[in-house]
Write a protein that holds these residues in place. Structure first.
Motif, mmCIF file in Angstrom:
data_model
loop_
_atom_site.group_PDB
_atom_site.id
_atom_site.type_symbol
_atom_site.label_atom_id
_atom_site.label_comp_id
_atom_site.label_asym_id
_atom_site.label_seq_id
_atom_site.Cartn_x
_atom_site.Cartn_y
_atom_site.Cartn_z
ATOM 1 N N GLY A 39 -8.796 1.279 -1.980
ATOM 2 C CA GLY A 39 -8.398 1.954 -0.738
ATOM 3 C C GLY A 39 -9.495 2.784 -0.101
ATOM 4 N N TYR A 40 -9.092 3.659 0.780
ATOM 5 C CA TYR A 40 -10.038 4.565 1.435
ATOM 6 C C TYR A 40 -9.316 5.855 1.793
ATOM 7 C CZ TYR A 40 -7.667 3.427 5.764
ATOM 8 O OH TYR A 40 -6.697 3.281 6.723
ATOM 9 N N TYR A 58 0.830 -1.205 0.000
ATOM 10 C CA TYR A 58 0.000 0.000 0.000
ATOM 11 C C TYR A 58 0.865 1.255 0.000
ATOM 12 C CZ TYR A 58 -3.773 -3.150 1.349
ATOM 13 O OH TYR A 58 -4.693 -4.167 1.373
ATOM 14 N N GLN A 100 -10.080 -4.712 7.916
ATOM 15 C CA GLN A 100 -9.497 -4.054 6.738
ATOM 16 C C GLN A 100 -9.881 -4.833 5.477
ATOM 17 O OE1 GLN A 100 -7.016 -1.457 6.126
ATOM 18 N NE2 GLN A 100 -6.972 -2.035 3.962
ATOM 19 N N LEU A 128 -5.102 5.440 2.401
ATOM 20 C CA LEU A 128 -4.293 4.232 2.280
ATOM 21 C C LEU A 128 -4.833 3.511 1.056
ATOM 22 C CD1 LEU A 128 -2.037 2.587 3.774
ATOM 23 C CD2 LEU A 128 -3.877 1.092 4.504
ATOM 24 N N MET A 129 -3.979 3.318 0.060
ATOM 25 C CA MET A 129 -4.442 2.701 -1.180
ATOM 26 C C MET A 129 -3.392 1.748 -1.719
ATOM 27 S SD MET A 129 -4.192 6.333 -3.132
ATOM 28 C CE MET A 129 -5.080 5.883 -4.596
ATOM 29 N N THR A 130 -3.835 0.796 -2.523
ATOM 30 C CA THR A 130 -2.861 -0.148 -3.067
ATOM 31 C C THR A 130 -1.898 0.616 -3.975
ATOM 32 O OG1 THR A 130 -4.261 -0.642 -4.953
ATOM 33 C CG2 THR A 130 -4.509 -2.066 -3.023
ATOM 34 N N SER A 153 -12.539 -3.626 2.504
ATOM 35 C CA SER A 153 -11.940 -3.415 1.179
ATOM 36 C C SER A 153 -12.704 -4.173 0.106
ATOM 37 C CB SER A 153 -10.486 -3.898 1.154
ATOM 38 O OG SER A 153 -9.763 -3.282 2.165
#
Ligand SMILES: Cc1cc2nc3c(=O)[nH]c(=O)nc-3n(C[C@H](O)[C@H](O)[C@H](O)COP(=O)(O)OP(=O)(O)OC[C@H]3O[C@@H](n4cnc5c(N)ncnc54)[C@H](O)[C@@H]3O)c2cc1C
Length: 390
Positions: free
Chosen positions: A212-213, A188, A356, A229-231, A360
């Protein structure tokens, strides 16, 4: 001599874990050196949501007045919004706060210094060697420097270097994922910006999108922390910048776009960190104790990473005292600390990882939201299960 060539304890990393350990050791009169590769104050990627557990531990450290003087925002609920517009509001039983790491890490470093710890900012530890007599030789460089800036012989070393595993400093560290698992696991990217003029509502808000979010958390001076937080993949597809990532998330989640429409990012507050790994195993020891994210990391959406950093230092402190007094062997310290950390942290981290994963996945997220609407106590219980119980 400056820097000194001897210390009772050298703490590597001046985040929440390292500074709180330095406060405890310096207060007890130990000759303590606290090093960080950066100078403070400095912006750090973090959602800046301070849970009730974190607030209580900061008070124990004698920081209530200093924290209150910053004027943190009060938070009494969490609002989660899926990309399809479904929302879930979870009231909090105890008040939480929003406060910038720019301010929080700085007041903690200052408190450690007031109590007698030596602060070496802009000093990066490059090697820790074990001496035959059981002491350590800690070598560090100043930023950009070629020669070691300091070589300190320390009776104890405490690693508080954060989430990036330091295989070079911590030998045979299983917390460092193997190359095989590195290729399989999702990595991430964390990004952060402070916004001004986003109307605050006393809530921490989470907006989900593919990959993500983004969290919105009110902080001091009427500002809003915007953290995602995102891939890595989602970050690359968005255009590989903090601004592009926020824009991409807003396109996918219209409620987020609406929220940020009137705000604007504050110049100089943008930062990013990668890789963020959520698959690391808990690891309490590696030639010396590991505290904070160096030991264990709960998925950030639980908003409990700072509490865990503070609590791990709280657990390690009495054992460090006993070791330095000569009441406990190094092996005894390792066994007791590993046991305590495993006992308290395993269950919340497991639950955090499950949450989480569930949020997701679009399908599971929708089911959880539905459940939360018909049985609000369930969603509260799920989040509570990610909390430390002490
Ligand atoms: C995207 C994201 C959002 C988050 N949101 C929240 C939230 O809202 N609430 C919450 O409670 N938690 C949150 N967290 C988690 C929280 O930020 C961490 O758990 C917390 O910062 C851990 O503190 P620490 O002291 O262990 O590490 P850090 O704060 O990372 O400090 C480690 C320090 O070590 C220093 N360092 C590293 N290597 C060396 C070296 N070789 N020599 C000298 N210094 C070194 C670094 O410069 C750094 O300052 C979030 C995390 C992420 C990634």
């Amino acid at each position: 001599m400056f820097p000194p060539d001897k210390a009772d304890a050298v703490i590597i990393g001046g985040g929440l874990a390292g500074s709180s350990m330095a406060i405890g050791l310096a207060k007890a009169g130990w000759n303590t050196v606290l090093m960080d590769q950066n100078n403070l104050p400095k912006h750090k990627v973090c959602g800046e949501f301070l849970s009730p557990e974190s607030i209580a531990m900061l008070h124990v450290l004698g920081l209530q007045e200093a924290v209150d003087a910053i004027g943190p925002a009060e938070i009494d609920k969490a609002i989660l919004t899926l990309a399809n517009g479904a929302t879930l509001t979870i009231p909090m039983r105890e008040k939480a706060m929003g406060i910038s790491r720019y301010q929080l890490d700085f007041i903690m470093q200052q408190r450690a210094e007031e109590l007698g710890a030596l602060w070496l900012g802009g000093t990066s530890v490059s090697a820790v060697k074990c001496n035959e007599n059981g002491t350590y030789l800690v070598q560090a460089y100043t930023k950009g420097g070629q020669e070691p800036h300091s070589s300190i012989t320390a009776k104890s070393v405490i690693a508080a270097w954060g989430r990036h595993p330091r295989a070079d400093l911590a030998v045979n560290d299983p917390a460092v994922p193997s190359s095989a698992s590195r290729t399989r696991a999702v990595t991430y990217v964390g990004i952060k910006a402070h916004y001004e003029e986003v109307p605050a509502g006393g809530a921490v808000e989470l907006y989900f999108f593919r990959g993500g979010y983004i969290g919105l958390c009110p902080i001091e001076e009427g500002r809003t922390n915007v953290t995602a937080l995102m891939t890595e993949r989602a970050f690359q597809e968005a255009g590989k910048s903090v601004a592009a990532a926020i824009e991409s998330a807003s396109t996918q989640n219209p409620a987020l776009r609406k929220r940020l429409a009137v705000g604007s990012p504050i110049v100089g507050s943008l930062s990013a960190t990668s890789p963020v790994r959520l698959d690391r195993q808990l690891k309490a020891w590696s030639r010396f104790p590991l505290i904070g994210d160096a030991a264990v990391m709960i998925p950030p959406l639980c908003g409990d990473g700072m509490a865990m950093a503070l609590r791990s230092a709280q657990l390690g402190l009495p054992l460090a005292h006993r070791y330095l007094y000569g009441d406990l062997t190094m092996d005894g310290w390792q066994i007791a600390y590993t046991r305590e950390l495993t006992r308290e942290f395993t269950s919340p981290v497991r639950m955090g990882k499950w949450l989480q994963g569930a949020l997701s996945s679009t399908g599971m997220g929708t089911i959880l939201f539905g459940l939360g609407k018909v049985a609000p106590f369930m969603s509260n219980q799920i989040f509570r299960a990610t909390r430390l119980r002490g």
